[in-house]
Write a protein that holds these residues in place. Structure first.
Motif, PDB file in Angstrom:
ATOM      1  N   LYS A 181      44.479  30.458  35.892  1.00 54.52           N
ATOM      2  CA  LYS A 181      43.244  29.674  36.003  1.00 54.52           C
ATOM      3  C   LYS A 181      43.045  28.822  34.750  1.00 54.52           C
ATOM      4  O   LYS A 181      42.707  27.633  34.845  1.00 54.52           O
ATOM      5  N   TYR A 195      39.114  28.433  40.639  1.00 53.59           N
ATOM      6  CA  TYR A 195      38.701  29.834  40.690  1.00 53.59           C
ATOM      7  C   TYR A 195      39.889  30.720  40.335  1.00 53.59           C
ATOM      8  O   TYR A 195      41.025  30.261  40.200  1.00 53.59           O
ATOM      9  N   GLU A 409      34.452  38.714  44.543  1.00 53.58           N
ATOM     10  CA  GLU A 409      34.788  37.357  44.110  1.00 53.58           C
ATOM     11  C   GLU A 409      35.344  36.537  45.271  1.00 53.58           C
ATOM     12  O   GLU A 409      35.011  35.357  45.428  1.00 53.58           O
ATOM     13  N   ILE A 413      34.010  32.886  46.779  1.00 52.57           N
ATOM     14  CA  ILE A 413      34.892  31.694  46.813  1.00 52.57           C
ATOM     15  C   ILE A 413      34.975  31.135  48.224  1.00 52.57           C
ATOM     16  O   ILE A 413      34.854  29.914  48.426  1.00 52.57           O
TER      17      ILE A 413
END
Length: 419
Positions: A181, A195, A409, A413
């Motif tokens: 990332k 992300y 997470e 996303i």
């Protein structure tokens, strides 16, 4: 440039196909695009998914499923025959929402013509989802048609100028690890939303949760499964996605004696399930342990009690890992190791061969518990590592914490991607 000359290459391949069996086989595979209902032309879609193999399908499946659950239409472009069954199953489950196309690697053209198919005409979705690193020029040119590009499991592996420039075309990137990332943020700045999440982790967790019932449906191997369950963790090892090149790790006198004495059981899950591949593994294992110590088990050949089993059965390797605490993942003496996340998040200590440079899955597992994933410096070091393991000190809490964080997470996303 390749996209411009591709039609001429395709024509040449069609002309010479009778002379080259590989080309003829591939063209016959791609020709099904004109005969099957799932590949028919259509007028609209919402998301297009490019998938090269089963691994890529598992990576994007949570997003793909979320799109379908929202009632949106999808297109699936797949390039490997190995993933065809699963892609066609998705079409069968959602015939009104799904269209599939075999990637025309040898029959690509600017327009649909005879044996040829145009990706530009077939893809109707405003959003194209890529996975990992297969950036076919024809697909990248869809950017000039105003398409939005999303990359799942992005990583700076095996970099080139072409790959770097391809990255710059993406509007959304889901990087494979935190380190990856940071690299994307540095490259793309505020040109893309970046992300960090591995979508496979929740998928593996789900399969692990249902592993027992999935295995139970394979009634032909029930006696063998009961045998595995009866063994202590230190008495059994699984070699997942095994190649012939992996079997040198078994050439250790102490390991061989433990197997022959019945103190250690080995399960080999072949990378390929055809008879020739399994027979090759059996021949090598027989040379190491003796012919009477090795057997191939499948739907037609039930388990007979050998200490070395080559299980010729697909679709359950992830679930089988749940029966073990030590797993060797194959491919490390080929181009690259196979999935280490499946055994890792099934709470195994993982050992691999040395070819790990392409594997973001290895990087991820190493970030969580570096002492519970091992790379062989040489094949003979396998038994040394196995003997040094403390299976009672497995750091399951670290895995569980990461799985919970990843699932949370991933949902955020996907929600953001779908708007």
């Amino acid at each position: 440039m390749l996209s411009i000359i591709r039609p001429f290459i395709s024509i040449l391949l069609v002309v010479i196909r009778p002379l080259v069996p590989f080309i003829q086989k591939r063209l016959n595979f791609e020709r099904k695009n004109f005969t099957e209902e799932s590949s028919r032309r259509h007028t609209s879609s919402d998301y297009c998914f490019e998938i090269s193999s089963e691994g890529e399908l598992e990576q994007v499946r949570p997003l793909l499923q979320a799109v379908l659950s929202a009632g949106k239409k999808i297109e699936i472009l797949y390039s490997s025959p190995s993933v065809e069954t699963k892609c066609q199953k998705i079409f069968a489950d959602y015939p009104e929402l799904v269209r599939t196309l075999r990637m025309p690697l040898m029959s690509s053209f600017s327009v649909d013509f005879l044996y040829f198919r145009s990706i530009w005409f077939w893809v109707k979705s405003p959003v194209v989802v890529f996975c990992r690193y297969d950036f076919f020029p024809e697909l990248l040119m869809l950017k000039f048609f105003g398409k939005k590009f999303i990359l799942i499991s992005g990583a700076f592996k095996k970099m080139s100028w072409y790959k770097t420039e391809s990255f710059k075309l993406f509007d959304v990137v889901v990087a494979a690890t935190e380190l990856e990332k940071d690299k994307f943020v540095e490259l793309l700045g505020d040109k893309a939303r970046v992300y960090n999440c591995d979508f496979r982790v929740p998928r593996i967790t789900e399969r692990y949760t249902h592993a027992e019932e999935v295995i139970a449906r394979k009634v032909s191997i029930t006696p063998y499964i009961e045998k595995l369950k009866s063994l202590k963790p230190e008495e059994k090892i699984i070699l997942g996605s095994a190649w012939a090149s992996d079997l040198d790790i078994l050439k250790n006198d102490q390991l061989i004696q433990k197997v022959k004495k019945g103190e250690l059981h080995l399960l080999l899950a072949p990378h390929k399930l055809d008879d020739e591949f399994s027979l090759t593994l059996k021949t090598i294992c027989s040379e190491i342990f003796g012919n009477d110590q090795v057997e191939v088990v499948n739907d037609k050949n039930p388990y007979k009690g050998s200490p070395v089993v080559i299980l010729q059965m697909g679709g359950i390797l992830c679930e089988l890992y749940s029966l073990f605490k030590v797993a060797y993942v194959g491919g490390g003496y080929e181009r690259s190791i196979h999935s280490v996340l499946e055994p890792y998040f099934s709470n195994n200590i993982v050992v691999t061969g040395p070819t790990i440079h392409r594997s973001t899955e290895f990087d991820l597992a190493f970030e969580i518990t570096p002492h519970e994933i091992h790379v062989l410096k040489s094949p003979e070091s396998f038994y040394t590592i196995i003997e040094s393991l403390d299976l009672t000190a497995l750091d399951v809490p670290a895995r569980d914490q990461f799985k919970k964080h990843t699932e949370k997470e991933m949902k955020l996303i996907i929600k953001d991607i779908l708007g």
